[in-house]
Design a protein around this motif. Structure first.
Motif, PDB file in Angstrom:
ATOM      1  N   GLN A 275       0.832  -1.203   0.000  1.00  0.00           N
ATOM      2  CA  GLN A 275       0.000   0.000   0.000  1.00  0.00           C
ATOM      3  C   GLN A 275       0.865   1.252   0.000  1.00  0.00           C
ATOM      4  O   GLN A 275       0.529   2.261  -0.624  1.00  0.00           O
ATOM      5  CB  GLN A 275      -0.924  -0.013   1.221  1.00  0.00           C
ATOM      6  N   SER A 279       0.531   4.233  -2.705  1.00  0.00           N
ATOM      7  CA  SER A 279       0.196   5.593  -2.283  1.00  0.00           C
ATOM      8  C   SER A 279       1.243   6.593  -2.766  1.00  0.00           C
ATOM      9  O   SER A 279       0.914   7.709  -3.191  1.00  0.00           O
ATOM     10  CB  SER A 279       0.073   5.658  -0.760  1.00  0.00           C
ATOM     11  N   LYS A 280       2.505   6.189  -2.709  1.00  0.00           N
ATOM     12  CA  LYS A 280       3.589   7.055  -3.178  1.00  0.00           C
ATOM     13  C   LYS A 280       3.470   7.300  -4.684  1.00  0.00           C
ATOM     14  O   LYS A 280       3.621   8.432  -5.162  1.00  0.00           O
ATOM     15  CB  LYS A 280       4.934   6.393  -2.853  1.00  0.00           C
ATOM     16  N   LYS A 283       0.324   9.585  -5.425  1.00  0.00           N
ATOM     17  CA  LYS A 283       0.544  10.998  -5.120  1.00  0.00           C
ATOM     18  C   LYS A 283       1.494  11.649  -6.124  1.00  0.00           C
ATOM     19  O   LYS A 283       1.298  12.806  -6.530  1.00  0.00           O
ATOM     20  CB  LYS A 283       1.091  11.170  -3.701  1.00  0.00           C
ATOM     21  N   LYS A 284       2.504  10.912  -6.537  1.00  0.00           N
ATOM     22  CA  LYS A 284       3.470  11.458  -7.506  1.00  0.00           C
ATOM     23  C   LYS A 284       2.793  11.839  -8.814  1.00  0.00           C
ATOM     24  O   LYS A 284       3.120  12.868  -9.421  1.00  0.00           O
ATOM     25  CB  LYS A 284       4.565  10.425  -7.771  1.00  0.00           C
ATOM     26  N   THR A 289      -2.920  12.092  -2.227  1.00  0.00           N
ATOM     27  CA  THR A 289      -2.856  10.724  -1.714  1.00  0.00           C
ATOM     28  C   THR A 289      -4.177  10.044  -2.066  1.00  0.00           C
ATOM     29  O   THR A 289      -5.175  10.718  -2.362  1.00  0.00           O
ATOM     30  CB  THR A 289      -2.688  10.714  -0.183  1.00  0.00           C
ATOM     31  N   PRO A 290      -4.240   8.718  -2.047  1.00  0.00           N
ATOM     32  CA  PRO A 290      -5.506   8.033  -2.313  1.00  0.00           C
ATOM     33  C   PRO A 290      -6.623   8.503  -1.383  1.00  0.00           C
ATOM     34  O   PRO A 290      -7.768   8.683  -1.820  1.00  0.00           O
ATOM     35  CB  PRO A 290      -5.152   6.560  -2.077  1.00  0.00           C
ATOM     36  N   SER A 291      -6.324   8.723  -0.118  1.00  0.00           N
ATOM     37  CA  SER A 291      -7.341   9.178   0.840  1.00  0.00           C
ATOM     38  C   SER A 291      -7.823  10.580   0.506  1.00  0.00           C
ATOM     39  O   SER A 291      -9.021  10.885   0.599  1.00  0.00           O
ATOM     40  CB  SER A 291      -6.785   9.150   2.262  1.00  0.00           C
ATOM     41  N   GLN A 292      -6.901  11.463   0.114  1.00  0.00           N
ATOM     42  CA  GLN A 292      -7.283  12.823  -0.270  1.00  0.00           C
ATOM     43  C   GLN A 292      -8.162  12.801  -1.516  1.00  0.00           C
ATOM     44  O   GLN A 292      -9.126  13.564  -1.626  1.00  0.00           O
ATOM     45  CB  GLN A 292      -6.037  13.668  -0.524  1.00  0.00           C
TER      46      GLN A 292
END
Length: 302
Positions: A275, A279-280, A283-284, A289-292
């Motif tokens: 995960q 996520s990294k 975001k890149k 991020t996935p949550s955002q």
């Protein structure tokens, strides 16, 4: 790496009709303008549909990403979206589009002459889905779309089914004639380079969860990695790696929009080792991020 078992969420015609307050149109057919939609699930983020959609631009400009390629739509433009293809569109402030969509079942059951089904080869062809129509052509299609909507809604008419049946065939035949005028050879004159690009994009849509190297796709098309890289760059302005990453991000966004999946589930589905690395990566390439992304989606769409 494992095979995929997660079923990607598909936007249905029923959802679109519900979002535009047109539940009476059912789940096989819709005619919808963008300004009628409230919280429509395919708005301004990657999505797949379970149906054909014909977009006709009425006003303004719209940016559309379809099968990873970027298009700019202007008034009188027609764009055909096939089932299962990832797409995302962003109407400008003054952008207005009318869309007519129908399922494969509706299409198969509504044609009058099955012997003429070859007339509609453009529905399954690999030709450019973007058409620039004349004002007259666009006006005819717009009128036929509105007639379809009116006849479907006129449920008290004694021959409502027949009206809808014949209206649909009239629309399809007029559409076929317009497309035949613009593409008389049904795309038969497409270049070798476009054939290679289309072959790559088809393979990418099938294998991107597991295979992300230029070597893999080049071998499948029987060309060198260098040649594939050159063709893709010159035809799209993007590298093979960029398109692979865009496909992964688009699929990630669709999966993240499935509330039953955790971020960890999405990472596993896309074959990331953890995960954290997913996520990294997300975001890149997306800035969030996935949550955002999930938080922003719930605020703007739900």
């Amino acid at each position: 790496m494992k095979d995929s078992h997660v079923s990607t969420r598909i936007v249905s015609i029923g959802e679109i009709n519900s979002a535009s307050g047109q539940e009476s149109l059912g789940d096989q057919f819709h005619v919808t303008r963008t300004n009628e939609i409230i919280g429509q699930p395919s708005y301004e983020r990657p999505v797949r549909g379970d149906h054909f959609t014909f977009l006709l631009v009425l006003a303004g400009t719209t940016s559309l990403k379809y099968n990873l390629l970027d298009y700019k739509l202007e008034p009188n433009d027609l764009f055909i979206i096939a089932p299962g293809i990832i797409h995302e569109y962003h109407p400008g402030i003054d952008g207005l589009i009318i869309g007519t969509g129908f399922t494969k079942t509706f299409y198969a059951e509504s044609l009058i002459h099955k012997k003429d089904i070859n007339v509609f080869e453009y529905l399954s062809s690999n030709t450019d889905p973007h058409f620039r129509l004349s004002t007259k052509e666009a006006g005819v299609l717009h009128d036929l779309m509105l007639m379809l909507k009116t006849n479907h809604a006129n449920q008290e008419h004694a021959f409502q089914f027949d009206l809808m049946f014949h209206s649909f065939n009239l629309f399809m035949l007029e559409l076929a004639a317009i497309i035949k005028h613009h593409r008389p050879n049904n795309g038969a004159t497409s270049t070798r380079r476009m054939d290679l690009l289309n072959s790559f994009l088809k393979l990418l849509a099938i294998h991107f969860k597991v295979e992300r190297s230029v070597q893999f796709y080049a071998e499948k098309i029987f060309i060198s990695p260098k040649h594939l890289t050159k063709v893709v760059k010159e035809e799209t302005g993007k590298s093979v790696g960029q398109l692979v990453n865009e496909m992964v991000i688009a699929e990630a966004k669709i999966l993240l929009d499935t509330s039953s999946l955790t971020v960890g589930n999405v990472a596993t589905e896309l074959n990331f080792s953890s995960q954290f690395f997913f996520s990294k990566f997300f975001k890149k390439h997306s800035g969030l991020t996935p949550s955002q992304f999930r938080t922003n989606t719930s605020k703007t769409v739900r």
